[in-house]
Enzyme design. Structure first.
Site, short mmCIF file in Angstrom:
data_model
loop_
_atom_site.label_atom_id
_atom_site.label_comp_id
_atom_site.label_asym_id
_atom_site.label_seq_id
_atom_site.Cartn_x
_atom_site.Cartn_y
_atom_site.Cartn_z
N LYS A 54 42.55 49.81 39.15
CA LYS A 54 41.93 48.92 38.02
C LYS A 54 40.59 49.56 37.48
O LYS A 54 40.30 49.75 36.41
CB LYS A 54 41.78 47.68 38.79
CG LYS A 54 43.18 46.82 38.77
CD LYS A 54 43.19 45.60 39.32
CE LYS A 54 44.60 44.88 39.65
NZ LYS A 54 44.52 43.81 40.51
N GLN A 98 40.83 40.45 44.29
CA GLN A 98 42.28 40.81 44.56
C GLN A 98 42.90 39.95 45.59
O GLN A 98 42.15 39.64 46.57
CB GLN A 98 42.10 42.16 45.06
CG GLN A 98 43.10 43.01 45.25
CD GLN A 98 44.27 43.07 44.09
OE1 GLN A 98 43.41 43.61 43.10
NE2 GLN A 98 45.44 43.40 44.14
N ASP A 121 42.20 37.40 35.25
CA ASP A 121 43.48 37.42 35.80
C ASP A 121 44.20 36.24 35.08
O ASP A 121 45.54 36.29 35.28
CB ASP A 121 43.50 37.29 37.17
CG ASP A 121 43.64 38.13 38.17
OD1 ASP A 121 44.59 38.97 37.53
OD2 ASP A 121 43.16 38.27 38.99
N1 GUN Z 1 47.44 41.06 43.88
C1 GUN Z 1 48.38 41.53 43.31
N2 GUN Z 1 48.60 41.56 42.15
C2 GUN Z 1 47.35 41.01 41.65
C3 GUN Z 1 46.90 40.50 40.55
O1 GUN Z 1 47.34 40.98 39.38
N3 GUN Z 1 45.57 39.94 40.55
C4 GUN Z 1 44.61 39.68 41.61
N4 GUN Z 1 43.65 39.02 41.51
N5 GUN Z 1 45.41 40.14 42.93
C5 GUN Z 1 46.77 40.54 43.00
#
Ligand code: GUN
Length: 285
Positions: A54, A98, A121
């Site tokens: 990311k 995350q 998100d």
């Molecule tokens: N863990 C796995 N995929 C994601 C996501 O798209 N966003 C977040 N915040 N955590 C994740």
């Protein structure tokens, strides 16, 4: 093979190039970059890879990004304080905590602490509610990426189409159903309690498989020519990445299909960039 591939890598590249242009235009206009904060608590190996990707994606499109890493022993109160600080940081337009979080931290509480203006998100109740009632808000990235893939093959408007979603999670299945509905599809949501899944999927013009189990969708369950979007990320017996769809069988029946890897996967981070870009544009009027 009869189905055409929907190439998530190629589409991602195109969308990210558009985001990079918008970011450059924002810098030219305001002198400010879009900013994303990624917060990782603990040392889950998969999460470490995701957050690195990311941050790298942000750099590639000219965003400002910060990666905050904390020990698994961090308290919930400490994390909530960090979220609050990021809510008040004008250089940050998107906050991503995350998941999963360590067991002693209530992830719902943390997600709800993120300002809706920075919930890129799209996981918070306000963002989900905005999607449901058609108000502006951030859309969950994975289903948003699926919609972008449909749009890329000329299926932005789904009036008269039957879309079947397999899976009802808060982060994929449910928001996916809402986005398909907003595109005018007739939507059926199937799940582990559905009686005759094949009878329903065989009626579908669009199928989105988001269960997290291999071979949930096989060739006999697909109407010839249907569009099949595979959100699954599983490992097969040889340890190779595979989706929820029996790709080798279904590709002989479907009209369009997304591969795994190289399908929905890259689109998720791409839509995170799109959401962060939009947040920054809103912040700077
Ligand atoms: N863990 C796995 N995929 C994601 C996501 O798209 N966003 C977040 N915040 N955590 C994740």
């Amino acid at each position: 093979m009869t189905a055409q591939l929907i190439d998530g890598n190629a589409l991602s590249k195109q969308v990210r190039a558009e985001v990079a242009q918008r970011a450059a235009a924002l810098v030219a206009k305001s002198g400010k970059k879009p900013g994303l904060a990624v917060v990782l608590v603990g040392d889950n190996p998969a999460s470490q890879v995701y957050v690195r990707n990311k941050v790298k994606a942000c750099e590639d499109v000219g965003f400002h990004s910060v990666l905050e890493k904390y020990e698994a022993a961090m308290t919930e109160a400490e994390l909530l304080a960090r979220v609050e600080a990021l809510n008040n940081d004008p250089s940050i337009h998107g906050i991503l905590v995350q998941l999963p979080l360590p067991k002693h931290i209530d992830d719902h509480k943390v997600i709800e602490a993120i300002s809706p203006a920075k919930d890129v998100d799209g996981f918070a109740v306000e963002s989900a509610g905005a999607l449901m009632v058609g108000e502006p808000g951030f859309k969950a990235c994975t289903p948003y990426g699926c919609m972008k893939m449909l749009e890329s093959i000329g299926m932005k408007n789904l009036r008269g189409k039957h879309a079947v979603v397999i899976g009802r999670s808060n982060i994929v299945g449910k928001p996916m159903a809402m986005m398909l509905l907003a595109a005018d599809a007739t939507v059926t949501v199937c799940h582990s309690g559905t009686a005759d899944l094949a009878a329903i999927t065989r009626q579908a013009d669009v199928i989105v498989a988001a269960v997290g189990k291999r071979k949930v969708l096989t060739a006999d369950m697909v109407k010839p020519g249907a569009v099949v979007i595979d959100v699954g990320m599983n490992r097969n017996d040889e340890g190779k990445l595979c989706g929820d769809v029996d790709f080798d069988g279904v590709k002989e029946v479907a009209g369009w299909i997304t591969p795994v890897p190289g399908g929905v996967g890259p689109m998720t981070i791409t839509m995170l960039l799109v959401n962060t870009m939009e947040s920054a544009e809103r912040a700077f009027g």
